[in-house]
Design an enzyme around this catalytic site. Structure first.
Site, PDB file in Angstrom:
ATOM      1  N   GLU A  78     -13.752  12.050   0.145  1.00 52.81           N
ATOM      2  CA  GLU A  78     -13.383  10.702   0.578  1.00 52.81           C
ATOM      3  C   GLU A  78     -12.975  10.650   2.045  1.00 52.81           C
ATOM      4  OE1 GLU A  78     -10.447   6.964  -0.537  1.00 52.81           O
ATOM      5  OE2 GLU A  78     -10.135   8.884  -1.523  1.00 52.81           O
ATOM      6  N   ASP A 108      -6.334  10.713  -5.509  1.00 53.20           N
ATOM      7  CA  ASP A 108      -6.730   9.424  -6.056  1.00 53.20           C
ATOM      8  C   ASP A 108      -5.452   8.721  -6.509  1.00 53.20           C
ATOM      9  OD1 ASP A 108      -8.855   7.594  -6.852  1.00 53.20           O
ATOM     10  OD2 ASP A 108      -8.024   7.886  -8.854  1.00 53.20           O
ATOM     11  N   THR A 110      -3.421   7.143  -3.633  1.00 51.23           N
ATOM     12  CA  THR A 110      -2.603   7.385  -2.435  1.00 51.23           C
ATOM     13  C   THR A 110      -1.438   6.401  -2.321  1.00 51.23           C
ATOM     14  OG1 THR A 110      -4.480   8.328  -1.237  1.00 51.23           O
ATOM     15  CG2 THR A 110      -2.639   7.546   0.086  1.00 51.23           C
TER      16      THR A 110
END
Length: 288
Positions: A78, A108, A110
């Site tokens: 990402e 995943d 944040t």
């Protein structure tokens, strides 16, 4: 589970699954040490799309560990991709011909991490010629590690995971997310929330798509959907679900592939009813 890989999951003496497990666990434990110790929070696609130095540090750690074992493999992470849906789609397309592609979300959830809300995860998947063959989601807050190998089942700490037995939406606990794309994906997702809320037992929005998908695999949720996700949000969790007996498609019911952004995942039993409700509400994210 780790050592019992078939030949397709092993290169020399190095099991793909073992490397994925070790990497996710090390990254997760490192992330946990950084809780409450964030020096800078930046934004990406929108004010709600956050990134920290911990996200970047976690991805660097993951990349280094994977490349140590498999230097010829490719990695789609990402934090290595420009913000926004177009950039994500382009990055995936550019790597679509890679034989082995690791698909990584270093944190995943944040926003949860930044606020100290303990629902975030590390998601690592490995695709071989575009098909996910290994998926790992690790929740460092609970020290829960979800692992799947294609064709060999899915496990959480050695215990096989199975989807729920709910037969109808009315008896189902489902989940979704509130997308960072406030102008595009969010209004569509909210239409789905409004339509489904009266039809289900309840809806949860906890803020980590990968962990929500792992919960569907483990039978804790019977369904999950969200508009506008990326490959790194979904890939590992999708394999966990299918290997636990569930079903993953796009929101129109078409088969899942790495390019799917509007995802729907269930125990399989409620899938058609779920999809029909989204379609009636015009909440699939696809324009007719």
């Amino acid at each position: 589970m780790v050592n019992g890989g078939t030949e397709s999951f092993v290169v020399g003496s190095k099991s793909f699954t073992a490397v994925a497990i070790n990497t996710a666990a090390k990254a997760g434990q490192w992330i946990k040490t950084k809780l409450g110790d964030i020096n800078h929070v930046g934004t990406k696609f929108s004010a709600q799309d956050l990134v920290t130095e911990v996200d970047k540090g976690s991805e660097k750690l993951i990349r280094n560990l994977i490349m140590t074992h498999f230097p010829n493999h490719s990695i789609l992470g990402e934090e290595g991709v420009e913000p926004g849906p177009e950039a994500s789609a382009k990055a995936l397309q550019e790597m679509s011909d890679e034989e082995y592609l690791w698909i990584v979300d270093p944190i995943d959830g944040t926003t949860n991490f930044v606020h100290g809300f303990p629902f975030f995860s590390v998601s690592i998947a490995l695709a071989h010629k575009g098909e996910v063959i290994v998926g790992v989601v690790y929740d460092p807050s609970r020290d829960e590690l979800f692992v799947a190998e294609k064709g060999k089942g899915a496990y959480m700490h050695g215990k096989k995971t199975e989807v729920s037995e709910d037969e109808t939406l009315l008896t189902s606990l489902i989940a979704t997310g509130f997308p960072a794309d406030r102008d595009g994906a969010l209004p569509i997702n909210l239409k789905g929330v409004q339509a489904l809320s009266p039809k289900v037992r309840n809806i949860r929005v906890a803020g980590s798509a990968a962990l929500h998908l792992a919960y569907v695999a483990a039978g804790r949720l019977s369904g999950f959907w969200e508009i506008g996700l990326n490959a790194w949000d979904i890939a590992a969790g999708a394999l966990l679900i299918t290997e636990s007996g569930g079903r993953v498609t796009d929101t129109e019911g078409k088969p899942y592939h790495l390019g799917v952004r509007n995802v729907m995942a269930t125990n399989g039993r409620i899938h058609e009813e779920f999809q029909n409700e989204l379609a009636v509400a015009q909440a699939t994210g696809y324009v007719k």
